[in-house]
Design a protein around this motif. Structure first.
Motif, PDB file in Angstrom:
ATOM      1  N   UNK A  47      50.078 -22.339  -0.957  1.00 15.34           N
ATOM      2  CA  UNK A  47      49.866 -23.532  -1.779  1.00 15.34           C
ATOM      3  C   UNK A  47      51.119 -23.875  -2.549  1.00 15.34           C
ATOM      4  N   UNK A  48      51.795 -22.874  -3.038  1.00 15.57           N
ATOM      5  CA  UNK A  48      53.072 -23.100  -3.730  1.00 15.57           C
ATOM      6  C   UNK A  48      54.187 -22.828  -2.738  1.00 15.57           C
ATOM      7  N   UNK A  49      54.909 -23.879  -2.331  1.00 15.24           N
ATOM      8  CA  UNK A  49      55.849 -23.752  -1.240  1.00 15.24           C
ATOM      9  C   UNK A  49      57.066 -22.919  -1.581  1.00 15.24           C
ATOM     10  N   UNK A  50      57.267 -22.665  -2.841  1.00 11.27           N
ATOM     11  CA  UNK A  50      58.421 -21.837  -3.226  1.00 11.27           C
ATOM     12  C   UNK A  50      58.053 -21.036  -4.445  1.00 11.27           C
ATOM     13  N   UNK A 243      59.660 -32.499   3.827  1.00 15.10           N
ATOM     14  CA  UNK A 243      58.658 -33.478   3.393  1.00 15.10           C
ATOM     15  C   UNK A 243      59.279 -34.850   3.199  1.00 15.10           C
ATOM     16  N   UNK A 244      58.527 -35.875   3.487  1.00 19.43           N
ATOM     17  CA  UNK A 244      58.981 -37.252   3.225  1.00 19.43           C
ATOM     18  C   UNK A 244      58.637 -37.581   1.768  1.00 19.43           C
ATOM     19  N   UNK A 276      59.197 -29.905  -9.429  1.00 16.82           N
ATOM     20  CA  UNK A 276      59.212 -28.475  -9.699  1.00 16.82           C
ATOM     21  C   UNK A 276      59.045 -27.784  -8.347  1.00 16.82           C
ATOM     22  N   UNK A 277      60.114 -27.175  -7.841  1.00 20.01           N
ATOM     23  CA  UNK A 277      60.082 -26.598  -6.506  1.00 20.01           C
ATOM     24  C   UNK A 277      59.078 -25.458  -6.366  1.00 20.01           C
ATOM     25  N   UNK A 281      53.641 -29.344  -3.216  1.00 21.15           N
ATOM     26  CA  UNK A 281      52.578 -29.217  -2.215  1.00 21.15           C
ATOM     27  C   UNK A 281      52.547 -30.415  -1.270  1.00 21.15           C
ATOM     28  N   UNK A 282      53.300 -31.448  -1.578  1.00 19.30           N
ATOM     29  CA  UNK A 282      53.316 -32.640  -0.751  1.00 19.30           C
ATOM     30  C   UNK A 282      54.113 -33.732  -1.422  1.00 19.30           C
TER      31      UNK A 282
END
Length: 437
Positions: A47-50, A243-244, A276-277, A281-282
């Motif tokens: 859920x948290x990409x980083x 991500x776009x 916030x990296x 989430x999108x």
């Protein structure tokens, strides 16, 4: 906080002189103290990409620093700042006044035109204050130590379609650099011309990369493309997400120098977004979206990370503050309109003072435009938005698109078409312009 709209700046300006002689004499010591040396899926499974930055350690307290008893009063004041920040504003203000006073004697003492196409990118070496990396529209890259007479290191580009859009030295090895380009790649290269790692490659002439930033502390690379995508990778080349984040081209990406999990992205869709990296989430998970009136060329964090400086493609420079990211604390009217065959004008911060430097492209439709207005380099106060001084040389009277002070803050590099200009206080003989390769 209500938006503060500043009046139109005047062409002529006054430089405030410092009355205290001691600060003028001791400023070099302050300079010494302040300079420090040196094919994945498009979604992340978590859920948290980083999540790595969530556990960042806080640097050790500076209160343990031991300074020699012979230090001057200004150094003691700097040390006192570590213990009590209340003393810092007055000291900083005095040093800034002294620096503004010195700008009156700045002249071009080096000039070079090594490329057959215009300059598109500048980057100062992080530990050598007289060494500069320069990229061109043809993909050429030059490493130039203008303090010595040796021939600069030169890497030949591919020519048309190879424009260098971003340059960053690798702080883990300063013989290497990261570069994004219209060629459709983001790479790690060395100054011998070797490609060490390819981070992104579009494999099509329709997609290219417009900016790059790096955090060696957190070992990440971020880059944006002309389709609105932002790609985050680790320094080993593994893609964390793609991500776009914008509807149109991403012109600039910038990591906060103090909190490198904070990312700013600028776009021609007229927005600057702050992310916030640790929580991306999108495309809609941004912290703030800063709407502008025109497309945006750049968004730079100040060296202390507390402010954000944006430049649009027409007539406005904005300053945002960490106290309220979504509301500008200063709106500075300034002519720098976009032109297809001109490197986009970008305002940048001075590395030590709350000063903004930006090139002027006189516009007859601009409210305060005067007849025969000069193409100057304008210096603004970051707090008030007031113009403090202007730099101009009649023998280099073109439009100056890029301006960057070196890490010491005492030398300015400028890009004027094909030319690289170096400004400082040194008084030397006539310029020796380097021949084009």
């Amino acid at each position: 906080m209500a938006t503060k709209i500043r009046p139109e700046t005047k062409k002529t300006s006054e430089v405030v002189c410092l009355g205290s002689r001691s600060l003028l004499e001791l400023e070099p010591e302050a300079k010494k103290l302040r300079v420090k040396g040196p094919g994945c899926s498009r979604r992340c499974e978590s859920d948290c990409l980083w999540e790595g930055l969530a556990s960042l350690q806080v640097p050790p307290s500076c209160s343990s620093l031991q300074l020699p008893p012979s230090c001057s009063s200004i150094v003691r004041d700097l040390y006192q700042h570590r213990l009590d920040e209340a003393a810092w504003p007055s000291l900083q203000q005095g040093l800034q006044k002294s620096f503004l006073h010195s700008l009156a004697s700045y002249r071009i003492f080096q000039k070079a035109a090594p490329f057959d196409r215009r300059v598109t990118s500048l980057a100062w070496h992080p530990t050598h204050p007289s060494t500069l990396a320069v990229g061109s529209k043809g993909g050429d890259i030059m490493l130039w130590n203008f303090g010595i007479k040796d021939k600069p290191t030169f890497i030949k580009g591919i020519g048309a379609g190879g424009s260098i859009t971003g340059l960053k030295f690798n702080l883990l090895n300063t013989n290497q650099f990261f570069a994004s380009s219209i060629e459709g790649t983001t790479k790690l290269q060395d100054f011998e011309g070797n490609t060490l790692r390819v981070f992104t490659c579009s494999d099509t002439c329709n997609i290219w990369f417009c900016s790059v930033d790096v955090s060696t502390k957190s070992r990440i690379v971020v880059t944006g493309d002309n389709m609105g995508n932002v790609i985050l990778l680790n320094i080993d080349g593994k893609e964390l997400w793609n991500l776009r984040m914008h509807k149109k081209k991403v012109t600039h990406v910038a990591l906060n120098p103090c909190c490198d999990w904070l990312l700013a992205t600028a776009s021609v869709d007229q927005t600057v977004k702050i992310w916030d990296l640790r929580q991306v989430k999108g495309k809609n998970s941004f912290l703030y979206s800063l709407l502008h009136k025109h497309p945006i060329n750049s968004a730079y964090f100040s060296s202390d990370g507390s402010r954000l400086l944006t430049t649009d493609q027409k007539n406005e420079v904005r300053v945002y503050s960490a106290s309220q990211w979504d509301c500008p604390v200063s709106l500075i009217p300034h002519p720098h309109r976009h032109f297809q065959h001109l490197t986009p004008i970008k305002a940048t911060w001075h590395p030590r003072y709350n000063l903004i430097v930006v090139g002027r492209y006189p516009d007859p439709n601009f409210k305060s435009c005067a007849p025969y207005e000069l193409r100057t380099i304008d210096i603004f106060d970051g707090n008030s938005g007031k113009m403090m001084c202007q730099l101009y040389d009649p023998q280099s009277s073109g439009i100056i698109s890029l301006n960057e002070f070196n890490p010491l803050g005492d030398t300015l590099a400028s890009a004027m078409g094909y030319h690289i200009l170096i400004w400082n206080q040194k008084e030397v003989g006539p310029w020796k312009e380097r021949e084009r390769h």
